[in-house]
Design an enzyme around this catalytic site. Structure first.
Site, PDB file in Angstrom:
ATOM      1  N   ARG A 175      -0.406  -1.187   2.785  1.00  0.00           N
ATOM      2  CA  ARG A 175      -0.815  -2.685   3.501  1.00  0.00           C
ATOM      3  C   ARG A 175      -1.171  -3.166   2.784  1.00  0.00           C
ATOM      4  O   ARG A 175      -2.646  -3.051   2.418  1.00  0.00           O
ATOM      5  CB  ARG A 175      -0.964  -2.127   5.383  1.00  0.00           C
ATOM      6  CG  ARG A 175      -1.607  -3.474   5.318  1.00  0.00           C
ATOM      7  CD  ARG A 175      -1.510  -3.697   7.225  1.00  0.00           C
ATOM      8  NE  ARG A 175      -2.402  -2.311   7.622  1.00  0.00           N
ATOM      9  CZ  ARG A 175      -3.431  -3.905   8.334  1.00  0.00           C
ATOM     10  NH1 ARG A 175      -2.406  -4.004   9.940  1.00  0.00           N
ATOM     11  NH2 ARG A 175      -3.883  -3.045   8.942  1.00  0.00           N
ATOM     12  N   ASP A 457     -11.306  -2.372  14.040  1.00  0.00           N
ATOM     13  CA  ASP A 457     -10.869  -2.898  12.284  1.00  0.00           C
ATOM     14  C   ASP A 457     -11.153  -4.290  12.675  1.00  0.00           C
ATOM     15  O   ASP A 457     -11.105  -5.160  14.116  1.00  0.00           O
ATOM     16  CB  ASP A 457      -9.768  -2.411  11.675  1.00  0.00           C
ATOM     17  CG  ASP A 457      -8.287  -2.731  13.118  1.00  0.00           C
ATOM     18  OD1 ASP A 457      -8.556  -3.486  13.205  1.00  0.00           O
ATOM     19  OD2 ASP A 457      -7.293  -2.389  12.069  1.00  0.00           O
TER      20      ASP A 457
END
Length: 543
Positions: A175, A457
């Site tokens: 990603r 996160d």
């Protein structure tokens, strides 16, 4: 430590761009190992070719947000109705992306990459975005780790333990950072390059041919797209890169994280724009919730309750996931479920038992709803999720043959006040705790942080500060009738800061910075698009 500047392509009489790449703070991560003249030339050409379009798309985002603040609604685009009605399919998946029943994600440090690839999951997503604090050391070392992982040479040694890759490992998917992020340590004519293009370009340039030779390919997860136009830009980047390295078009495969409310109204269009390269959509639940709060932050008539009550059974979240499965299977793409962020406790068996049951229920719901796979954040959750999907899938790699009858109207996707849900003081304090601890850790170079047995996160920190902004600026009431005023927020922020300051262990020097950032993000009259944008400007290399 002052970083040296490595000027790779100085300005010359023929108007070549002036490219500067800063050195890292660690000799073992020298940029010369990664940013060779050929790699720099490739990234520079990506920048020169696509940066104007990226900038225009970012302006389009702001325009759309302003229109929504003035009362505009979101709906399925009339101009693309023919795309939604016409029969078409995305490209069939490559063999090593056909069975994706369990995927695990994590940052790009060596230990995490090894554990993720060895976890028994079908796919490991190496995350250069929300789970990685973008210090230059982290970005450079992360890409070097990925190079070694592709070539099966990655290892890690610490405290007498050694970590190496097994013979059978998960399929690697990367990603890159989102379109909104920049890389200030790599500049072209004194302008920073896109974090997206740097991450994609670096990984693709060094690893595409090697991956193909090993029977795999350059596979990506694309974050935070807001429209089909942003997907089209990625598709053009893929074609440019494949042509540049003489790799057949369609070799790149991309799964889109469906994590913005605006993209939910363009699911089919996004797949269509990427159809030669598309692998599927992922229900990125936490960023999706953040996007929803952000896009509707101006609405005083919508109450966003404690984060713990924003579950996947909420009507508008259920509509979003049901439509995602229906769209993916209609178009031959994989539908991948959302993240289970639980981290097993080594000390509390009861906590584990309760959490594991919740994870099992969550994965059971996804499998029964037709998802082809799901996400977890910890290797211990892989067997739990795997057992659920094995039972549903059996020997089949997916369940694309399932087409749940779904008729989702645009209003079903819009957020609504949830009956029986509300705000508690505990919810306020939890949001403050998560925001303070995460931002403080992020400033230290950590992008994935364990908080209360959850792997947090950037997405969950965004939810925390977004809810606080919404509650404060609309003077929302708690369940006990207490108004959430700026003064109450300030009091609770100080209490949480003092608790963290008095906690066990040394107090991180970044905690005071985090308090200032949280205060500014919440009390500012304008809602900041992303907390990582202002914090990146003050992010320095950890000493």
């Amino acid at each position: 430590m002052q970083m040296n500047v490595r000027e790779t392509h100085p300005r010359s009489p023929n108007s070549s761009p002036a490219v500067k790449v800063k050195e890292t703070t660690k000799a073992e991560y020298s940029v010369g190992h990664l940013f060779t003249p050929e790699a720099v030339k490739f990234i520079t050409e990506l920048h020169q070719t696509f940066e104007p379009r990226r900038q225009q798309l970012l302006r389009d985002r702001l325009t759309r947000a302003e229109q929504m603040r003035r009362g505009a609604t979101i709906d399925f685009p009339e101009e693309t109705e023919v795309t939604r009605l016409r029969p078409w399919k995305v490209a069939p998946p490559p063999l090593d992306l056909n069975d994706r029943r369990v995927e695990i994600t994590g940052p790009v440090d060596a230990k995490m990459i090894i554990n993720g690839l060895n976890s028994g999951a079908k796919v490991f997503m190496a995350d250069l975005e929300d789970a990685t604090s973008p210090t230059w050391d982290n970005i450079v070392s992360g890409h070097l780790n990925l190079q070694k992982a592709v070539r099966r040479t990655l290892d890690f040694h610490s405290e007498g333990k050694s970590y190496t890759l097994k013979e059978e490992i998960a399929t690697l998917v990367v990603r890159p950072r989102g379109w909104h992020l920049i890389e200030k340590h790599f500049t072209v004519d004194e302008r920073p390059v896109s974090g997206s293009l740097l991450d994609f370009g670096t990984y693709f340039f060094h690893n595409a041919a090697e991956l193909i030779s090993r029977g795999s390919g350059p596979y990506f997860y694309l974050p935070k797209l807001e429209s089909r136009h942003e997907a089209r830009l990625w598709n053009d980047v893929f074609n440019f890169a494949q042509d540049y390295l003489s790799i057949p078009r369609g070799t790149v495969r991309a799964t889109v994280l469906l994590e913005t409310i605006t993209a939910a109204f363009e699911m089919e269009e996004i797949l269509y724009e990427l159809r030669e390269h598309a692998s599927g959509l992922n229900a990125g639940r936490w960023d999706y919730l953040f996007s929803m709060i952000k896009k509707f932050s101006h609405r005083a008539d919508i109450l966003f309750p404690d984060r713990s009550e924003l579950t996947m059974t909420v009507p508008y979240m259920r509509a979003y996931t049901n439509m995602l499965v229906e769209v993916c299977h209609k178009r031959g793409a994989h539908a991948i479920g959302g993240m289970s962020a639980f981290i097993p406790s080594r000390r509390d068996a009861q906590v584990n038992a309760t959490a594991m049951e919740k994870v099992r229920e969550d994965k059971q719901r996804e499998a029964n709803n037709g998802f082809d796979g799901t996400w977890v954040a910890h290797p211990d959750l892989v067997p739990v999720a795997r057992a659920v999907f094995d039972k549903i899938l059996g020997d089949h790699p997916h369940q694309k043959h399932k087409r749940p009858p779904v008729d989702v109207s645009s209003s079903m996707l819009w957020p609504r006040t949830i009956e029986g849900a509300g705000i508690t003081r505990e919810g306020v304090r939890n949001n403050l705790h998560v925001a303070l601890v995460y931002i403080s850790s992020w400033l230290q170079g950590l992008g994935a942080v364990a908080i209360h047995n959850l792997m947090e996160d950037a997405a969950t920190a965004e939810i925390a500060r977004a809810e606080l902004w919404h509650w404060v600026h609309h003077r929302c009431s708690m369940k006990d009738g207490t108004l959430i005023t700026p003064e109450l927020f300030e009091e609770e922020l100080e209490l949480e800061f003092k608790k963290l300051h008095a906690g066990p262990g040394p107090v991180p020097t970044t905690l005071s910075q985090a308090r200032r950032i949280v205060r500014e993000l919440v009390l500012d009259m304008e809602f900041a698009e992303f907390l990582t944008l202002p914090t990146y400007q003050i992010l320095e290399e950890p000493t």
